[in-house]
Design a protein around this motif. Sequence first.
Motif, PDB file in Angstrom:
ATOM      1  N   GLY A   1       0.801  -1.222   0.000  1.00 45.67           N
ATOM      2  CA  GLY A   1       0.000   0.000   0.000  1.00 45.67           C
ATOM      3  C   GLY A   1       0.830   1.266   0.000  1.00 45.67           C
ATOM      4  O   GLY A   1       0.398   2.306  -0.514  1.00 45.67           O
ATOM      5  N   GLU A   2       2.044   1.175   0.562  1.00 43.90           N
ATOM      6  CA  GLU A   2       2.923   2.357   0.635  1.00 43.90           C
ATOM      7  C   GLU A   2       4.047   2.323  -0.396  1.00 43.90           C
ATOM      8  O   GLU A   2       4.633   3.373  -0.695  1.00 43.90           O
ATOM      9  CB  GLU A   2       3.559   2.452   2.027  1.00 43.90           C
ATOM     10  CG  GLU A   2       2.580   2.707   3.161  1.00 43.90           C
ATOM     11  CD  GLU A   2       1.786   1.473   3.547  1.00 43.90           C
ATOM     12  OE1 GLU A   2       2.393   0.383   3.637  1.00 43.90           O
ATOM     13  OE2 GLU A   2       0.556   1.586   3.722  1.00 43.90           O
TER      14      GLU A   2
ATOM     15  N   GLY B   1      -2.279   2.320  -1.555  1.00 41.25           N
ATOM     16  CA  GLY B   1      -3.063   2.328  -0.331  1.00 41.25           C
ATOM     17  C   GLY B   1      -4.081   3.446  -0.239  1.00 41.25           C
ATOM     18  O   GLY B   1      -4.984   3.383   0.596  1.00 41.25           O
ATOM     19  N   ALA B   2      -3.946   4.480  -1.083  1.00 35.91           N
ATOM     20  CA  ALA B   2      -4.890   5.597  -1.050  1.00 35.91           C
ATOM     21  C   ALA B   2      -6.133   5.342  -1.896  1.00 35.91           C
ATOM     22  O   ALA B   2      -7.081   6.131  -1.849  1.00 35.91           O
ATOM     23  CB  ALA B   2      -4.196   6.875  -1.528  1.00 35.91           C
ATOM     24  N   LEU B   3      -6.143   4.246  -2.648  1.00 39.64           N
ATOM     25  CA  LEU B   3      -7.250   3.970  -3.558  1.00 39.64           C
ATOM     26  C   LEU B   3      -8.363   3.204  -2.856  1.00 39.64           C
ATOM     27  O   LEU B   3      -8.167   2.589  -1.806  1.00 39.64           O
ATOM     28  CB  LEU B   3      -6.749   3.176  -4.760  1.00 39.64           C
ATOM     29  CG  LEU B   3      -5.638   3.845  -5.577  1.00 39.64           C
ATOM     30  CD1 LEU B   3      -5.255   2.962  -6.754  1.00 39.64           C
ATOM     31  CD2 LEU B   3      -6.069   5.227  -6.059  1.00 39.64           C
TER      32      LEU B   3
ATOM     33  N   VAL C   1      -8.558  -1.183  -5.960  1.00 42.93           N
ATOM     34  CA  VAL C   1      -7.484  -2.127  -5.647  1.00 42.93           C
ATOM     35  C   VAL C   1      -7.851  -3.520  -6.140  1.00 42.93           C
ATOM     36  O   VAL C   1      -7.025  -4.233  -6.724  1.00 42.93           O
ATOM     37  CB  VAL C   1      -7.190  -2.133  -4.134  1.00 42.93           C
ATOM     38  CG1 VAL C   1      -6.223  -3.264  -3.774  1.00 42.93           C
ATOM     39  CG2 VAL C   1      -6.601  -0.793  -3.704  1.00 42.93           C
ATOM     40  N   ALA C   2      -9.098  -3.912  -5.951  1.00 37.59           N
ATOM     41  CA  ALA C   2      -9.546  -5.230  -6.411  1.00 37.59           C
ATOM     42  C   ALA C   2      -9.477  -5.323  -7.931  1.00 37.59           C
ATOM     43  O   ALA C   2      -9.088  -6.362  -8.482  1.00 37.59           O
ATOM     44  CB  ALA C   2     -10.971  -5.491  -5.922  1.00 37.59           C
ATOM     45  N   MET C   3      -9.839  -4.249  -8.632  1.00 39.13           N
ATOM     46  CA  MET C   3      -9.756  -4.244 -10.095  1.00 39.13           C
ATOM     47  C   MET C   3      -8.324  -4.431 -10.569  1.00 39.13           C
ATOM     48  O   MET C   3      -8.057  -5.215 -11.489  1.00 39.13           O
ATOM     49  CB  MET C   3     -10.320  -2.938 -10.664  1.00 39.13           C
ATOM     50  CG  MET C   3     -10.343  -2.866 -12.190  1.00 39.13           C
ATOM     51  SD  MET C   3      -8.772  -2.422 -12.982  1.00 39.13           S
ATOM     52  CE  MET C   3      -8.757  -0.655 -12.703  1.00 39.13           C
TER      53      MET C   3
ATOM     54  N   GLY D   1      -1.857 -10.088  -3.001  1.00 41.81           N
ATOM     55  CA  GLY D   1      -1.928 -10.387  -1.572  1.00 41.81           C
ATOM     56  C   GLY D   1      -2.421  -9.201  -0.767  1.00 41.81           C
ATOM     57  O   GLY D   1      -3.203  -9.363   0.186  1.00 41.81           O
ATOM     58  N   TYR D   2      -1.984  -8.016  -1.133  1.00 45.17           N
ATOM     59  CA  TYR D   2      -2.449  -6.812  -0.445  1.00 45.17           C
ATOM     60  C   TYR D   2      -3.946  -6.631  -0.647  1.00 45.17           C
ATOM     61  O   TYR D   2      -4.688  -6.318   0.308  1.00 45.17           O
ATOM     62  CB  TYR D   2      -1.692  -5.595  -0.973  1.00 45.17           C
ATOM     63  CG  TYR D   2      -2.228  -4.276  -0.479  1.00 45.17           C
ATOM     64  CD1 TYR D   2      -1.935  -3.829   0.808  1.00 45.17           C
ATOM     65  CD2 TYR D   2      -3.013  -3.480  -1.303  1.00 45.17           C
ATOM     66  CE1 TYR D   2      -2.433  -2.612   1.270  1.00 45.17           C
ATOM     67  CE2 TYR D   2      -3.519  -2.264  -0.846  1.00 45.17           C
ATOM     68  CZ  TYR D   2      -3.223  -1.839   0.436  1.00 45.17           C
ATOM     69  OH  TYR D   2      -3.719  -0.640   0.889  1.00 45.17           O
ATOM     70  N   ALA D   3      -4.425  -6.851  -1.881  1.00 44.68           N
ATOM     71  CA  ALA D   3      -5.853  -6.721  -2.167  1.00 44.68           C
ATOM     72  C   ALA D   3      -6.661  -7.739  -1.372  1.00 44.68           C
ATOM     73  O   ALA D   3      -7.733  -7.426  -0.832  1.00 44.68           O
ATOM     74  CB  ALA D   3      -6.101  -6.891  -3.665  1.00 44.68           C
ATOM     75  N   ALA D   4      -6.147  -8.957  -1.282  1.00 47.89           N
ATOM     76  CA  ALA D   4      -6.849  -9.997  -0.531  1.00 47.89           C
ATOM     77  C   ALA D   4      -6.928  -9.644   0.949  1.00 47.89           C
ATOM     78  O   ALA D   4      -7.957  -9.860   1.608  1.00 47.89           O
ATOM     79  CB  ALA D   4      -6.151 -11.334  -0.735  1.00 47.89           C
TER      80      ALA D   4
END
Length: 266
Positions: A186-187, A219-221, A226-228, A255-258
Amino acid sequence: MNLGFSVPDLLPRARGGGVLKMGLAKLDESEWLQPDPNLQARAEGFADYPEGIQLLPEGEAPGAELATMLGLSGGLPEAAARHHEDMCLLTLREGEEQYRLVGAAVAWPSDWTPAEKLGLPLRALHAPIQGYEEQLATGVDNFMAKLKPGAIYGRCNWFIAATDAKRWVAEPPEVAFAHVTRENAGETLFVRSERQALRRLPETGAILFTIGVYVAPLGALSDSDVAMLARAVGTLVEGEGDRRGAGAYADALIGYAAARDMERST
């Protein structure tokens, strides 16, 4: 259709992977260029990257026409310096069917070098894009030939970068994304979106291609954006994912999206 002037505005309207498409939307005059550009940032961008201005003799008259149309004196460099968007001019030489790049005023290129592209026809300009020749080239050529003065069309795209720098020079993916993990994606991952527009100049007949660059940390979205992106990374045209370095960041992004999805559902 209003494309907006930020990554959150643009991303939902961008292609989410799969087959290449122009994805054009007709814009009103008021939607063409970003209002209230940061002129200091533009001046600094061109000062840091003076080689971003490249001009063939064929681009002089269209550049002067553009500047006049925008209420400015000078040519293409002056027009781009007073607006958020980078600007490119394309013209059609007698006896040819493909437009050529004859002028560029680009402070914030997305991993390309104007000096290397100057004078090239459209298909050669887009040669690094996997699938362009097979899926887009004929449609783009036809669109350019039929574009009428006064009409403005826009589209947008996205890239994943390891930097929020406006002028993006991509490193080898294994180097650029070496520090990225599912936990810090995210960062450390940034979404770079170009807001592109095309219009024909009425007097010279040249085509102006504008590129507005916007960058935001992943991370700001929103969760949906993010899933898209996570879905799209797995559906890039074969070869396109390699060009974008997707193999070096895909696991971290997915992994971040999950993890965000799990957090939202608990």
